[in-house]
Scaffold this active site. Structure first.
Site, short mmCIF file in Angstrom:
data_model
loop_
_atom_site.label_atom_id
_atom_site.label_comp_id
_atom_site.label_asym_id
_atom_site.label_seq_id
_atom_site.Cartn_x
_atom_site.Cartn_y
_atom_site.Cartn_z
N ARG A 148 19.76 -13.66 25.89
CA ARG A 148 21.16 -14.08 26.03
C ARG A 148 21.99 -13.26 25.06
NH1 ARG A 148 23.73 -20.12 25.72
NH2 ARG A 148 22.89 -20.11 27.83
N LYS B 174 20.06 -2.29 10.61
CA LYS B 174 19.79 -0.96 10.04
C LYS B 174 20.24 0.15 10.97
CE LYS B 174 15.50 -2.92 8.48
NZ LYS B 174 14.07 -2.81 8.75
N ARG C 128 20.23 -25.79 25.08
CA ARG C 128 19.30 -26.16 26.17
C ARG C 128 18.64 -24.97 26.85
NH1 ARG C 128 23.01 -29.80 26.06
NH2 ARG C 128 24.21 -28.24 24.96
N THR C 129 19.34 -23.86 26.99
CA THR C 129 18.67 -22.72 27.65
C THR C 129 17.53 -22.21 26.77
OG1 THR C 129 20.82 -22.15 28.59
CG2 THR C 129 19.07 -20.52 28.82
N HIS D 112 24.81 -16.29 34.71
CA HIS D 112 23.82 -17.18 34.10
C HIS D 112 22.91 -17.62 35.26
CE1 HIS D 112 21.92 -19.88 31.42
NE2 HIS D 112 22.94 -20.55 30.93
N1 CP Z 1 23.96 -24.75 29.89
C1 CP Z 1 23.74 -23.94 28.83
O1 CP Z 1 23.64 -22.71 28.96
O2 CP Z 1 23.59 -24.59 27.64
P1 CP Z 1 23.28 -23.91 26.24
O3 CP Z 1 24.44 -23.01 25.91
O4 CP Z 1 23.08 -25.05 25.27
O5 CP Z 1 22.03 -23.08 26.41
#
Ligand code: CP
Length: 328
Positions: free
Chosen positions: A107, A86, A57-58, A140
């Site tokens: 991420r 590399k 979702r993120t 997050h």
């Molecule tokens: N809530 C959340 O971070 O979901 P994902 O890991 O699916 O991005």
């Protein structure tokens, strides 16, 4: 606002502004005319999604938030297919992305990498904003924003977040969403937090020290049923088994840390159930039918909050307000 690496950059006026902008953007986008106007806001901009840790979702909500604003996106979701194999350093990779795009959304499995990327950007001639879309066990921040927005909307007829009792349950030790959301609670008067966790997965001392520093009351328990009737919200998280070193998640009996239909009976009629998702067994699927289940709305809110955040970074917020006025 430029980089969004941690929750420290947010104050109450900015949080309120982002929540208002989120509602405005989603309202504008309901009409085809409004959606077209939004897409014309940043058609020459490009964003890079660098996700070297799994995400559904993120990733999708960031990607679609960019598209809603007309921003084109490119992605790397696996360092194995980038020149990092590399031997290219993390810093050189990030600098390379910045040569091609106007925004980097990232991420990583490790903590601290978004901060490193932001520091690098601050030292080069053509810096681009960094958005932290999840950094290891630590932060997050954009999830915290969408969680906050969901709480605000859930309590809009009962005085907002201020004064509410919010439970957080599950693997609090390694859950970055609860860590970031806890930090944001300092901007809301009279909030009390209740941490409900299995042994060895309690909230870390740094967050408890932070709450103490800002005078936010909290209690800790392993007994969900004792505290459930007093909660206005229960924010459930899964075991973060990706951080296991010795399969320790599988040794946890999750039954006492699960929301099912019996737990719904114990909750206030006005309380809400949240979860950052993906879920494990900690919320029974039967709960989805209850109007207090907020997690599906929560994930959709994430896309609109990310539209608002990206718009704010690029100074497009006044233009969204102008579109809203022009189309009534
Ligand atoms: N809530 C959340 O971070 O979901 P994902 O890991 O699916 O991005």
């Amino acid at each position: 606002m430029f980089h969004v690496v941690d929750t420290n950059i947010f104050d109450r006026p900015l949080l309120d502004d982002l929540c208002d902008l989120t509602t405005l953007a989603r309202t504008v986008a309901k009409s085809p005319e409004g959606a077209r106007h939004l897409q014309q806001l940043a058609p020459t901009m490009r964003a890079m999604l660098y996700f070297t840790q799994p995400s559904t979702r993120t990733f999708l909500s960031m990607n679609n938030a960019c598209h809603i604003l007309g921003i084109r996106t490119s992605e790397i979701r696996n360092a194995e297919v980038s020149s990092e194999v590399k031997g290219e350093t993390f810093e050189d990779s990030i600098r390379t992305f910045s040569s091609y795009v106007d925004l980097i959304i990232m991420r990583t499995p490790e903590a601290g990498y978004a901060e490193r990327a932001a520091q690098l950007m601050n030292s080069i001639p053509r810096p681009v904003p960094i958005i932290n879309a999840g950094s290891g066990k630590d932060q997050h921040p954009t999830q915290a924003l969408l969680d906050l927005y969901t709480l605000e909307r859930s309590f809009e007829n009962s005085g907002g977040i201020a004064g509410k009792v919010i439970g957080m349950m599950g693997d609090l030790k390694r859950g970055r969403t609860v860590r970031s959301l806890s930090r944001l609670m300092r901007h809301y008067d009279g909030v009390k937090l209740v941490f409900i966790a299995p042994d060895r997965f309690e909230m870390e001392p740094d967050i408890k020290a932070y709450l103490a520093e800002y005078g936010i009351p909290f209690e800790e328990t392993g007994r969900l049923h004792d505290v459930l009737p007093e909660l206005d919200a229960i924010y459930v998280t899964r075991m973060q088994s990706e951080h296991d070193v010795d399969d320790e998640s599988s040794a946890v009996n999750l039954a006492p840390f699960t929301i099912g239909t019996h737990e719904l009976d114990l909750m206030k009629k006005t309380a809400v159930v949240m979860h950052p998702l993906p879920r494990g067994p900690e919320i029974a699927v039967e709960v989805d039918q209850d109007p207090r289940a907020m997690y599906w709305r929560q994930e959709r809110n994430g896309m609109w909050m990310r539209v608002a955040l990206i718009a704010k970074i690029f100074g497009l917020d006044d233009e969204i307000r102008a579109i809203a006025s022009s189309i009534g």
